[in-house]
Design an enzyme around this catalytic site. Structure first.
Site, PDB file in Angstrom:
ATOM      1  CG  HIS B  38      -2.903  -2.845 -10.264  1.00 10.77           C
ATOM      2  ND1 HIS B  38      -4.176  -2.846 -10.167  1.00 10.77           N
ATOM      3  CD2 HIS B  38      -2.445  -3.789 -10.915  1.00 10.77           C
ATOM      4  CE1 HIS B  38      -4.602  -4.098 -10.659  1.00 10.77           C
ATOM      5  NE2 HIS B  38      -3.431  -4.668 -11.082  1.00 10.77           N
ATOM      6  CG  ASP B  42      -6.138  -7.085 -15.519  1.00 10.94           C
ATOM      7  OD1 ASP B  42      -5.001  -6.402 -15.622  1.00 10.94           O
ATOM      8  OD2 ASP B  42      -6.376  -8.016 -14.950  1.00 10.94           O
ATOM      9  CG  HIS B  43      -6.842  -3.750 -12.973  1.00  9.06           C
ATOM     10  ND1 HIS B  43      -7.493  -3.924 -11.866  1.00  9.06           N
ATOM     11  CD2 HIS B  43      -6.510  -4.927 -13.124  1.00  9.06           C
ATOM     12  CE1 HIS B  43      -7.656  -5.171 -11.375  1.00  9.06           C
ATOM     13  NE2 HIS B  43      -6.687  -5.868 -12.252  1.00  9.06           N
ATOM     14  CG  ASP B 188      -5.006  -7.675  -9.665  1.00  5.90           C
ATOM     15  OD1 ASP B 188      -6.395  -7.103  -9.748  1.00  5.90           O
ATOM     16  OD2 ASP B 188      -4.562  -7.855 -10.747  1.00  5.90           O
ATOM     17  CG  HIS B 246      -8.853 -10.404 -10.741  1.00 10.37           C
ATOM     18  ND1 HIS B 246      -7.714 -11.092 -10.903  1.00 10.37           N
ATOM     19  CD2 HIS B 246      -8.595  -9.389 -11.517  1.00 10.37           C
ATOM     20  CE1 HIS B 246      -6.751 -10.255 -11.637  1.00 10.37           C
ATOM     21  NE2 HIS B 246      -7.370  -9.239 -12.090  1.00 10.37           N
TER      22      HIS B 246
END
Lengths: 288, 288
Positions: B38, B42-43, B188, B246
């Site tokens: 997504h 942070d991804h 997430d 995470h």
């Protein structure tokens, strides 16, 4: 990161900047000004993560970002994808890269762009403390019963005339002012003598040295500097200290960079992540 | 990073990914497929630096990037600013996030999206080895003088009828096939039982656990999972092993995460950067 009397100025923001700031325990909430020299990834890819983290902790203070023309569009484009609802404002200040200009000035500090020669519009930055008024000697105020209205003038450097008509020279009444300290940052750039006048006599000059002299053709081709060239700029600008970095990963060891520069400019240090350099606050004549 | 028989699949790409890949001496030129769950920083904020570095070393192999709808526009926007002249092609593969779909399939591996519940369109990924043909026992080929034309059929599981009309069962002729190994990545996401059927019986499930059970309201509000919830998914899906990560930076220690999950699903490990987990290649019946 430049700490100027506890004001934090972040200069360029490559990938992983926030990770490094955390590692070295920098309270990065104190950063209100970010200066981006040019739009190459290794100088800006950390900006977006930093903005995200500021938002995550609910930052409210305006973040001032200085950069070349395209930076505004880049930041707006980014926010469109990732953050429409920031907890703080971003003020983007674009600068022209053709001539030096004062892009920030207040009672404490002045920031001036240093046009550089690179493949995209690029500027370095000169940070200079503003001259603060002289400190008047308390005992002199008492000795000559100097009225308040004259103190401001004396702090500005004026002599004092007593009611008896005697002139007391300013040097007797005040302490010498603090030297105004200065730091200049030049990355990325080919050798450019235009830089010299702007960074003349600075306390610390950071100048990129991507290549060694033996690869000077590669430096010329990619618009980067050699270690020797950085030292020549430092020498001609008569700076106090030269810091070098931005070494190409083609080299296995960076020792040679320092040695090569020191042959031209002995006061050179090759820098590593986390290194700290200080310029003392001393009274005396400023060089710049 | 998933190493599937020396094919490197990068799953999400947060800021500093290339720095971590270098630190752990991963030959990241071998990465041809990147899967982005997504579009949260942070991804994905490490993707741009990785693309730059690929370009810097003159990569020529096509880079396949899989991600939710908006990813194509994001990458095009990015390239507009930073790289118009890449040395390699980028193939962007967009996926829908509402239902599971096979987004990559070849003779070695199959990748299936796992729709997740988060604040923006998000999918996890299931990686599954393809079943390879059985290995025929050499001595059996000799013993029964099996002609080449029959060998393929035997590898596919067929029995063999000799010229004398005798049927030799496949199990006598071949070794049991290798188990097909599988890995599922879910981050997430809020607790979502829709995940269970897709990740049923996988060898390793990575599931996010941003919060501890005591903060389950916060987890629900931000569409993240608690450690206990991740363990419940693992337990209901009867996976072999659960990895959790995470963790929110609000917690000083992450020990509690592992303990909380292990109460529900003992085969849980809280992961750290650089950890390596392997699934052995063994002959036998696959679980999935």
């Amino acid at each position: 990161l430049l700490n100027a009397n506890e004001r934090f100025f972040l200069i360029d923001c490559g990938e992983g900047t926030q990770i490094q700031l955390r590692k070295y325990r920098i309270r990065f909430g104190k950063i209100n000004h970010i200066f981006i020299s040019h739009l190459h990834g290794d100088h800006i890819f950390g900006l977006f993560g930093l903005i995200s983290s500021f938002n995550l902790v609910g930052r409210t203070a305006t973040l001032h970002i200085f950069g070349p023309d395209q930076i505004e569009e880049l930041i707006l484009d980014h926010l469109k994808f990732f953050q429409n609802d920031l907890s703080f404002e971003i003020a983007v200040h674009k600068f022209q890269h053709h001539r030096p200009a004062t892009i920030l000035k207040d009672s404490n500090v002045e920031v001036i762009t240093i046009p550089l020669k690179h493949r995209v519009p690029t500027c370095g930055f000169l940070f200079r403390e503003m001259q603060v008024p002289r400190n008047i000697k308390k005992e002199m105020v008492e000795k000559y019963s100097i009225p308040i209205r004259d103190i401001v003038k004396i702090k500005e450097g004026k002599d004092y005339k007593t009611s008896q008509g005697k002139t007391i020279p300013n040097s007797e009444l005040t302490l010498p002012p603090f030297r105004t300290r200065s730091y200049a940052y030049c990355s990325d750039t080919a050798y450019s003598e235009d830089v010299i006048e702007i960074v003349k006599h600075v306390d610390i000059l950071y100048h990129e040295t991507t290549f060694l002299n033996k690869d000077k053709d590669l430096a010329a081709e990619t618009l980067h500097s050699t270690s020797r060239e950085a030292a020549e700029i430092a020498s001609k600008a008569e700076v106090r200290k030269l810091l070098i970095g931005h070494f190409s990963s083609r080299y296995k060891s960076y020792d040679t960079f320092e040695k090569e520069a020191q042959e031209v400019f002995p006061e050179t240090t090759a820098v590593n992540d986390g290194d700290v350099f200080s310029v003392s606050r001393v009274r005396g004549k400023s060089m710049t």
